[in-house]
Write an enzyme that holds these catalytic residues in place. Structure first.
Site, PDB file in Angstrom:
ATOM      1  N   PRO A   1     -10.962  -1.732 -18.294  1.00  9.35           N
ATOM      2  CA  PRO A   1      -9.546  -1.572 -18.604  1.00  9.35           C
ATOM      3  C   PRO A   1      -8.777  -0.763 -17.563  1.00  9.35           C
ATOM      4  CG  PRO A   1     -10.939  -0.306 -20.129  1.00  9.35           C
ATOM      5  CD  PRO A   1     -11.834  -0.868 -19.088  1.00  9.35           C
ATOM      6  N   GLY A   2      -7.571  -1.186 -17.343  1.00  4.60           N
ATOM      7  CA  GLY A   2      -6.632  -0.405 -16.544  1.00  4.60           C
ATOM      8  C   GLY A   2      -5.565   0.147 -17.479  1.00  4.60           C
TER       9      GLY A   2
ATOM     10  N   TYR B   1       8.129  -8.674 -14.594  1.00  2.00           N
ATOM     11  CA  TYR B   1       7.527  -9.295 -15.786  1.00  2.00           C
ATOM     12  C   TYR B   1       8.469  -9.280 -16.974  1.00  2.00           C
ATOM     13  CZ  TYR B   1       3.360  -7.779 -13.146  1.00  2.00           C
ATOM     14  OH  TYR B   1       2.424  -7.521 -12.179  1.00  2.00           O
TER      15      TYR B   1
ATOM     16  N   CYS C   1      19.498  -2.641  -3.489  1.00  4.93           N
ATOM     17  CA  CYS C   1      20.542  -3.643  -3.286  1.00  4.93           C
ATOM     18  C   CYS C   1      20.070  -5.025  -3.718  1.00  4.93           C
ATOM     19  CB  CYS C   1      21.027  -3.590  -1.854  1.00  4.93           C
ATOM     20  SG  CYS C   1      21.915  -2.047  -1.602  1.00  4.93           S
TER      21      CYS C   1
ATOM     22  N   TYR D   1       0.332   0.426 -13.318  1.00 11.66           N
ATOM     23  CA  TYR D   1       1.118  -0.489 -12.497  1.00 11.66           C
ATOM     24  C   TYR D   1       2.539   0.027 -12.245  1.00 11.66           C
ATOM     25  CZ  TYR D   1      -2.873  -3.207 -14.021  1.00 11.66           C
ATOM     26  OH  TYR D   1      -4.151  -3.611 -14.300  1.00 11.66           O
TER      27      TYR D   1
HETATM   28  N1  LLP Z   1     -10.255  -6.516 -14.252  1.00 13.00           N
HETATM   29  C1  LLP Z   1      -9.737  -7.405 -13.405  1.00 13.00           C
HETATM   30  C2  LLP Z   1     -10.620  -8.273 -12.637  1.00 13.00           C
HETATM   31  C3  LLP Z   1      -8.345  -7.483 -13.287  1.00 13.00           C
HETATM   32  O1  LLP Z   1      -7.821  -8.373 -12.447  1.00 13.00           O
HETATM   33  C4  LLP Z   1      -7.520  -6.625 -14.037  1.00 13.00           C
HETATM   34  C5  LLP Z   1      -6.076  -6.680 -13.929  1.00 13.00           C
HETATM   35  C6  LLP Z   1      -8.111  -5.685 -14.894  1.00 13.00           C
HETATM   36  C7  LLP Z   1      -9.500  -5.666 -14.976  1.00 13.00           C
HETATM   37  C8  LLP Z   1      -7.331  -4.691 -15.708  1.00 13.00           C
HETATM   38  O2  LLP Z   1      -6.480  -5.293 -16.628  1.00 13.00           O
HETATM   39  P1  LLP Z   1      -5.633  -4.378 -17.641  1.00 13.00           P
HETATM   40  O3  LLP Z   1      -6.592  -3.643 -18.495  1.00 13.00           O
HETATM   41  O4  LLP Z   1      -4.846  -3.433 -16.822  1.00 13.00           O
HETATM   42  O5  LLP Z   1      -4.790  -5.329 -18.396  1.00 13.00           O
HETATM   43  N2  LLP Z   1       0.551  -5.689 -12.830  1.00 13.00           N
HETATM   44  C9  LLP Z   1       0.448  -6.260 -14.157  1.00 13.00           C
HETATM   45  C10 LLP Z   1      -0.960  -6.351 -14.637  1.00 13.00           C
HETATM   46  C11 LLP Z   1      -1.839  -7.127 -13.683  1.00 13.00           C
HETATM   47  C12 LLP Z   1      -3.257  -7.088 -14.072  1.00 13.00           C
HETATM   48  C13 LLP Z   1      -4.091  -7.701 -13.019  1.00 13.00           C
HETATM   49  N3  LLP Z   1      -5.476  -7.607 -13.267  1.00 13.00           N
HETATM   50  C14 LLP Z   1       1.315  -5.473 -15.130  1.00 13.00           C
HETATM   51  O6  LLP Z   1       1.966  -4.508 -14.696  1.00 13.00           O
HETATM   52  O7  LLP Z   1       1.389  -5.821 -16.304  1.00 13.00           O
END
Ligand code: LLP
Length: 410
Positions: free
Chosen positions: A269-270, A311, A337, A365
């Site tokens: 998770p991120g 998004y 701008c 992000y």
């Molecule tokens: N693992 C992989 C291989 C990924 O590509 C990603 C995110 C994650 C884990 C983590 O996903 P999360 O838990 O954060 O949903 N910039 C976008 C989100 C892009 C996510 C890309 N991959 C936003 O701000 O919503």
């Protein structure tokens, strides 16, 4: 963030005081919140050997990586630079999982050189890797399960039309290469998207991996990626982690029994770990009344927090300078701008020039997608850890913008 005697605080530190101390715009991260999220997920999967790899693309400051290393997490890295930062942060190489997409083979070889486990996401790379290393370097393979999930088309990564992974329908081709080059496949990986509310998406794609897993006798782990949805609006829905944990653990243990071995279940998770821990403090430069709306123009824009523009993401905004003012609609915009609207006609306590507006859910992000567009400087970052504020990134200066430019005499 708590509201105590008319002021917003994090770990008993007043937000307005932090904004005055470090200046704005400013990113703030609350590590107590990150730890709670980590423990919540760790506790949600009973009876399973679980590992969480922090997906550092969400927030790459090395201090945040060190913090997750201390908690016992692994690391998910998607570029060789993230791998290198992870190693610098103190992660053992085997606790880093390199899960990139579409990279040049050299980048994968570099990770192997650093002893970091690699996930391969194309038949082409599988073949090159096999030719070079055969069984001497164990790998994992990213499978595309053909499942549509994710809060926005740009962040849906597991469907049939997505560039990520190798389609589960191409299993025969995968097996041909694995057999031809005697590849040692240690893990299967997938990631279906971000902002996934519906737990059936996880359960459905798990079934695809369990099916595929039968063809690989040397597995040690199944990596289910991530994509848990966190609340963005007050009263918003979030992925029911506990329910998912209960259902998936049961099914995973069943699968392990059939497979004949207790595998490790991995998530990476991120957002879940850092989104709600982050706050982005901006200051109002200008109030502009027009025939249609009242704009509150802040000292930031899509260069610092692009999610609302990219998004159409909702980020809750709090006026920490005038929390008890009379509520009115404001359109909160940036100074770039282009039309960089953070929120259109959002109800906020009266906003005055000079007020601090704080964007919530800014941990994931936010800074990591920030740029220098319009030759603007990127903000400072502050970590709130054990009741203390620590500057973890200085605000940029003009020198940072010019550092790599080569000035010629004409
Ligand atoms: N693992 C992989 C291989 C990924 O590509 C990603 C995110 C994650 C884990 C983590 O996903 P999360 O838990 O954060 O949903 N910039 C976008 C989100 C892009 C996510 C890309 N991959 C936003 O701000 O919503």
């Amino acid at each position: 963030m708590e509201f105590v005697e008319g002021q917003y605080e994090i770990q008993s530190l007043k937000l307005t005081a932090l904004a005055e101390k470090y200046g704005s715009p400013l990113y703030l991260y609350d590590t107590a919140n990150m730890e709670r999220q980590y423990q919540r997920l760790m506790n949600a999967f009973p009876g399973v050997r679980l590992r969480l790899n922090y997906a550092c693309k969400a927030l790459t400051n090395i201090n945040i990586l060190k913090f997750f290393n201390q908690l016992g997490a692994g690391l998910d890295a998607v570029s060789i630079q993230e791998v290198q930062i992870g190693l610098k942060a103190g992660f053992a190489a085997e606790k880093i999982s390199f899960t990139p997409s579409g990279i040049h083979p050299e980048e994968a070889y570099q990770a192997v050189g650093l002893k970091v486990p690699v996930t391969l996401d194309s038949l082409s790379l599988l073949e090159k890797f096999g030719k070079k290393y055969s069984s001497s370097v164990p790998v994992s393979i990213r499978i595309n399960p053909h499942v549509m999930g994710g809060g926005h088309a740009k962040i849906s990564t597991g469907h049939k039309g997505s560039k990520f992974g190798i389609s589960f329908q191409q299993l025969p081709q995968i097996l041909d290469l694995v057999n031809q080059y005697r590849l040692h496949v240690r893990g299967l990986h997938m990631h279906t998207g971000s902002d996934i509310l519906d737990i059936s998406i996880f359960l459905k794609s798990a079934e695809v991996l369990f099916d595929v897993a039968g063809s690989f006798p040397q597995l040690e782990f199944i990596d289910m990626g991530s994509g848990f949805k966190v609340p963005y609006k007050p009263g918003d829905y979030e992925t029911d982690i506990e329910e998912l944990g209960r259902l998936l653990s049961e099914r995973f243990n069943q699968f392990c029994d059939q497979y004949g071995k207790n595998l490790t279940l991995i998530f990476e998770p991120g957002k879940f770990l850092v989104s709600t821990a982050g706050y982005f403090i901006t200051r109002v430069n200008v109030i502009k009344e027009t025939p249609l709306t009242v704009f509150a123009g802040v000292n930031s824009g899509q260069n610092h927090l692009i999610r609302p523009m990219f998004y159409d993401a909702y980020h809750h905004i709090v006026n920490i300078s005038n929390p008890e003012g009379a509520v009115k609609p404001y359109s909160v915009v940036g100074y770039i701008c282009e039309t960089d609207t953070f929120a259109w006609e959002r109800e906020l306590p009266e906003v005055r020039e000079g007020d601090y507006l704080v964007f919530l859910n800014a941990g994931a992000y936010g800074f990591s997608m920030a740029s220098n567009y319009n030759s603007r400087l990127r903000p400072a970052e502050v970590m709130i850890h054990k009741g203390k504020d620590l500057l973890i990134r200085e605000r940029e200066t003009l020198d940072n913008l010019l550092r790599n430019q080569i000035v010629h005499q004409f």
